[in-house]
Design a protein around this motif. Structure first.
Motif, PDB file in Angstrom:
ATOM      1  N   PHE B 232       0.870  -1.177   0.000  1.00 13.34           N
ATOM      2  CA  PHE B 232       0.000   0.000   0.000  1.00 13.34           C
ATOM      3  C   PHE B 232       0.906   1.226   0.000  1.00 13.34           C
ATOM      4  N   GLY B 233       1.558   1.426   1.146  1.00  8.95           N
ATOM      5  CA  GLY B 233       2.580   2.443   1.236  1.00  8.95           C
ATOM      6  C   GLY B 233       2.048   3.867   1.292  1.00  8.95           C
ATOM      7  N   PRO B 234       2.925   4.808   1.233  1.00  8.46           N
ATOM      8  CA  PRO B 234       4.350   4.629   0.933  1.00  8.46           C
ATOM      9  C   PRO B 234       5.177   4.315   2.174  1.00  8.46           C
ATOM     10  N   ALA B 235       6.476   4.029   1.934  1.00 13.22           N
ATOM     11  CA  ALA B 235       7.429   3.917   3.033  1.00 13.22           C
ATOM     12  C   ALA B 235       7.533   5.287   3.694  1.00 13.22           C
ATOM     13  N   LEU B 236       7.671   5.288   5.026  1.00  9.36           N
ATOM     14  CA  LEU B 236       7.639   6.561   5.753  1.00  9.36           C
ATOM     15  C   LEU B 236       8.998   6.975   6.308  1.00  9.36           C
ATOM     16  N   LEU B 237       9.963   6.069   6.291  1.00 12.93           N
ATOM     17  CA  LEU B 237      11.305   6.411   6.790  1.00 12.93           C
ATOM     18  C   LEU B 237      12.349   5.966   5.783  1.00 12.93           C
ATOM     19  N   LYS B 238      13.430   6.713   5.719  1.00 14.88           N
ATOM     20  CA  LYS B 238      14.566   6.300   4.887  1.00 14.88           C
ATOM     21  C   LYS B 238      15.784   6.295   5.794  1.00 14.88           C
ATOM     22  N   ASP B 239      16.361   5.135   5.989  1.00 13.75           N
ATOM     23  CA  ASP B 239      17.509   4.969   6.912  1.00 13.75           C
ATOM     24  C   ASP B 239      17.160   5.501   8.306  1.00 13.75           C
ATOM     25  N   GLY B 240      15.916   5.284   8.714  1.00 14.22           N
ATOM     26  CA  GLY B 240      15.498   5.695  10.059  1.00 14.22           C
ATOM     27  C   GLY B 240      15.192   7.178  10.186  1.00 14.22           C
ATOM     28  N   LYS B 241      15.283   7.905   9.078  1.00 12.25           N
ATOM     29  CA  LYS B 241      15.050   9.359   9.124  1.00 12.25           C
ATOM     30  C   LYS B 241      13.723   9.716   8.438  1.00 12.25           C
ATOM     31  N   ALA B 242      13.096  10.783   8.931  1.00 11.95           N
ATOM     32  CA  ALA B 242      11.822  11.228   8.360  1.00 11.95           C
ATOM     33  C   ALA B 242      12.007  11.665   6.910  1.00 11.95           C
ATOM     34  N   MET B 243      10.962  11.456   6.120  1.00 10.96           N
ATOM     35  CA  MET B 243      11.010  11.823   4.698  1.00 10.96           C
ATOM     36  C   MET B 243      10.073  13.008   4.440  1.00 10.96           C
ATOM     37  N   THR B 244      10.295  13.670   3.327  1.00  8.83           N
ATOM     38  CA  THR B 244       9.407  14.774   2.954  1.00  8.83           C
ATOM     39  C   THR B 244       8.725  14.509   1.615  1.00  8.83           C
ATOM     40  N   ASP B 245       9.298  13.577   0.847  1.00 10.13           N
ATOM     41  CA  ASP B 245       8.737  13.264  -0.463  1.00 10.13           C
ATOM     42  C   ASP B 245       8.233  11.814  -0.451  1.00 10.13           C
ATOM     43  N   PHE B 246       6.988  11.611  -0.852  1.00  5.34           N
ATOM     44  CA  PHE B 246       6.391  10.276  -0.744  1.00  5.34           C
ATOM     45  C   PHE B 246       5.795   9.829  -2.067  1.00  5.34           C
ATOM     46  N   ASP B 247       5.833   8.519  -2.289  1.00  8.42           N
ATOM     47  CA  ASP B 247       5.230   7.935  -3.482  1.00  8.42           C
ATOM     48  C   ASP B 247       3.744   7.698  -3.216  1.00  8.42           C
ATOM     49  N   SER B 248       2.981   8.792  -3.154  1.00  4.51           N
ATOM     50  CA  SER B 248       1.543   8.692  -2.862  1.00  4.51           C
ATOM     51  C   SER B 248       0.821   9.939  -3.354  1.00  4.51           C
ATOM     52  N   GLY B 282      -6.600  14.257  11.657  1.00  6.49           N
ATOM     53  CA  GLY B 282      -5.809  13.300  10.868  1.00  6.49           C
ATOM     54  C   GLY B 282      -4.383  13.788  10.701  1.00  6.49           C
ATOM     55  N   MET B 283      -3.577  13.007  10.049  1.00  3.93           N
ATOM     56  CA  MET B 283      -2.159  13.360   9.859  1.00  3.93           C
ATOM     57  C   MET B 283      -1.798  13.321   8.390  1.00  3.93           C
ATOM     58  N   THR B 284      -0.845  14.157   8.020  1.00  3.00           N
ATOM     59  CA  THR B 284      -0.257  14.057   6.684  1.00  3.00           C
ATOM     60  C   THR B 284       0.813  12.970   6.740  1.00  3.00           C
ATOM     61  N   LEU B 285       1.265  12.546   5.575  1.00  3.84           N
ATOM     62  CA  LEU B 285       2.334  11.531   5.553  1.00  3.84           C
ATOM     63  C   LEU B 285       3.601  12.086   6.198  1.00  3.84           C
ATOM     64  N   ALA B 286       3.865  13.374   5.972  1.00  2.00           N
ATOM     65  CA  ALA B 286       5.080  13.982   6.539  1.00  2.00           C
ATOM     66  C   ALA B 286       5.015  13.988   8.066  1.00  2.00           C
ATOM     67  N   GLN B 287       3.834  14.310   8.608  1.00  2.00           N
ATOM     68  CA  GLN B 287       3.679  14.302  10.075  1.00  2.00           C
ATOM     69  C   GLN B 287       3.886  12.891  10.635  1.00  2.00           C
ATOM     70  N   MET B 288       3.325  11.922   9.941  1.00  2.00           N
ATOM     71  CA  MET B 288       3.459  10.541  10.423  1.00  2.00           C
ATOM     72  C   MET B 288       4.916  10.088  10.344  1.00  2.00           C
ATOM     73  N   SER B 289       5.596  10.504   9.292  1.00  2.06           N
ATOM     74  CA  SER B 289       7.005  10.160   9.134  1.00  2.06           C
ATOM     75  C   SER B 289       7.832  10.718  10.295  1.00  2.06           C
ATOM     76  N   GLU B 290       7.551  11.983  10.647  1.00  2.47           N
ATOM     77  CA  GLU B 290       8.277  12.603  11.771  1.00  2.47           C
ATOM     78  C   GLU B 290       7.965  11.886  13.079  1.00  2.47           C
ATOM     79  N   LEU B 291       6.705  11.461  13.228  1.00  4.35           N
ATOM     80  CA  LEU B 291       6.321  10.745  14.457  1.00  4.35           C
ATOM     81  C   LEU B 291       7.108   9.439  14.590  1.00  4.35           C
ATOM     82  N   PHE B 292       7.202   8.695  13.500  1.00  7.79           N
ATOM     83  CA  PHE B 292       7.933   7.421  13.561  1.00  7.79           C
ATOM     84  C   PHE B 292       9.418   7.650  13.841  1.00  7.79           C
ATOM     85  N   GLU B 293       9.975   8.718  13.294  1.00  8.91           N
ATOM     86  CA  GLU B 293      11.384   9.024  13.590  1.00  8.91           C
ATOM     87  C   GLU B 293      11.552   9.334  15.076  1.00  8.91           C
TER      88      GLU B 293
END
Lengths: 71, 340
Positions: B232-248, B282-293
């Motif tokens: 489903f995706g997208p992946a939310l972390l790259k090398d454990g770091k938050a991302m800003t660009d998503f395949d979605s 709700g959350m944006t993908l960027a917010q969720m990415s930062e949360l996981f980091e």
């Protein structure tokens, strides 16, 4: 009999084109909102596109023929 | 005479507005019929699992029985009643010695530890389940109605209860209409391998890894002991770091579900409520990415969200799904595993 069917088909063809084009406009709007639903990128829609293309070609040929005959 | 014929022909013809009305109605009917076949009518997949590519493999011995290095667990004064098999050695303080301890927000046993936290901040409400498991068999997936196929759906809670889940989260809704392209590896079986976006793979050794559409290969994944895979995706972390660009294409704030990975045996489920003004946006993908980091995850992956986003704990729904939630194709759940 076959002439009657042919005439009916010719009459229905523009409506078929309108209906499929209308469907495509809706598919386009859905796809812009959420492409994951794949309303455009799926085998069924591709067949519809083929039907629309053939219908458009036949309609256009008939229209051109009509225009030429009424000149 | 010619005028008479023309008048008769005109009488037979429908007025223009009626033609427009009929055509618009036919567009509507055609769309309904198309959607029915595209999105609603179930299409069951192969039921003969032996015919599936890949097939089920029992977990490789190395994955669950080799104790980690001594530096990863207690070295002195280890209670002899503690089971040191699997990741029990590494996470010995997370598990009990046999009894089951349950509260409204936690569950602990000799094999599983789940702690659920509800967070409300900045107009967003989300739920995190912090999960430790002893064996890879404690994290499993289930299909709606126990059948693999497109359009087959079931309520997330019903699936969770039927499978004796301690906690569960909706999966990737692989059977939604869509293009039909997806990756489905579940509980060791490869059902389908045609990715249409980022793919998350959980291996039998407990590691998780995300792949882009071009990187993923189903046969290679199975050869490397893939246990589960979602698309489903997208992946939310790259090398454990938050991302800003998503395949979605769905980047704005929404209800969402996601899974995070810390290390083998340690995972988390996240469900964000949304589209409910005053309670949660709700959350944006960027917010969720930062949360996981910030949680310290090294991999994180977005699952199906929107109205599908649902998390369960015990026999009840933990979050507040948008419009009461909706049925989906699959769940990911944590359970006490007693074997097949």
């Amino acid at each position: 009999m076959s002439k009657k069917i042919f005439k009916a088909l010719i009459k229905m063809l523009p409506h078929l084109n309108i209906i499929i084009s209308g469907m495509y406009i809706v598919f386009y709007i859905i796809d812009v909102q959420n492409s994951a639903m794949a309303f455009i990128n799926n085998p069924g829609t591709k067949i519809l596109l083929l039907i629309l293309s053939l219908g458009s070609i036949i309609s256009s040929i008939l229209l051109i023929a009509y225009q030429r005959s009424s000149m | 005479m010619a005028n008479h014929v023309s008048r008769r022909r005109k009488k037979k013809m429908l007025p223009g507005y009626a033609l427009v009305f009929i055509d618009v109605c036919l567009i509507g009917v055609s769309l309904v019929v198309f959607s029915l076949f595209h999105h609603v009518i179930p299409r069951q997949g192969s039921e003969d699992l032996s015919k599936l590519p890949g097939g089920y493999r029992t977990p490789p011995v190395i994955a669950t029985t080799t104790p980690p290095a001594a530096t990863e667990g207690p070295t002195d004064n280890l209670d002899p009643s503690i089971d040191t098999s699997g990741w029990g050695y590494k996470f010995y303080d997370k598990f009990t010695t046999g009894e089951v301890e349950k509260t409204d927000t936690s569950y602990r046993s000799k094999d599983v530890s789940v702690t659920m936290t509800k967070v409300q901040e900045n107009g967003v409400t989300y739920y995190i389940q912090d999960i430790y498991i002893r064996s890879i068999d404690n994290i499993r997936t289930a299909f709606a109605q126990d059948k693999y196929g497109r359009g087959i759906t079931e309520n997330t809670l019903e699936m969770a209860v039927r499978n004796n889940a301690i906690c569960a989260i909706n999966g990737d809704y692989y059977g939604a209409g869509g293009s039909g392209d997806c990756v489905v590896i579940r509980n060791g079986y490869l059902y389908k391998s045609s990715p249409d976006g980022d793919v998350l793979v959980l291996y039998y050794d407990g590691t998780m890894k995300t792949y882009s559409k071009d990187e993923f290969d189903g046969d290679t994944a199975m050869a490397n002991n893939a246990y589960q895979a979602w698309c489903f995706g997208p992946a939310l972390l790259k090398d454990g770091k938050a991302m800003t660009d998503f395949d979605s294409d769905v980047k704005r704030a929404n209800p969402r579900s996601a899974i995070g990975y810390y290390e083998p045996g340690h995972y988390c489920f996240l469900t964000v409520d949304g589209r409910q003004p005053g309670y949660s946006d709700g959350m944006t993908l960027a917010q969720m990415s930062e949360l996981f980091e910030s949680l310290g995850c090294v991999e994180a992956y977005n699952l199906d969200g929107g109205q599908t986003a649902m998390m369960t704990f015990g026999d009840s729904v933990a979050n507040q799904p948008y419009n009461g939630g909706r049925s989906c194709s699959d769940i990911i759940y944590i359970c006490e595993w007693e074997g097949v």
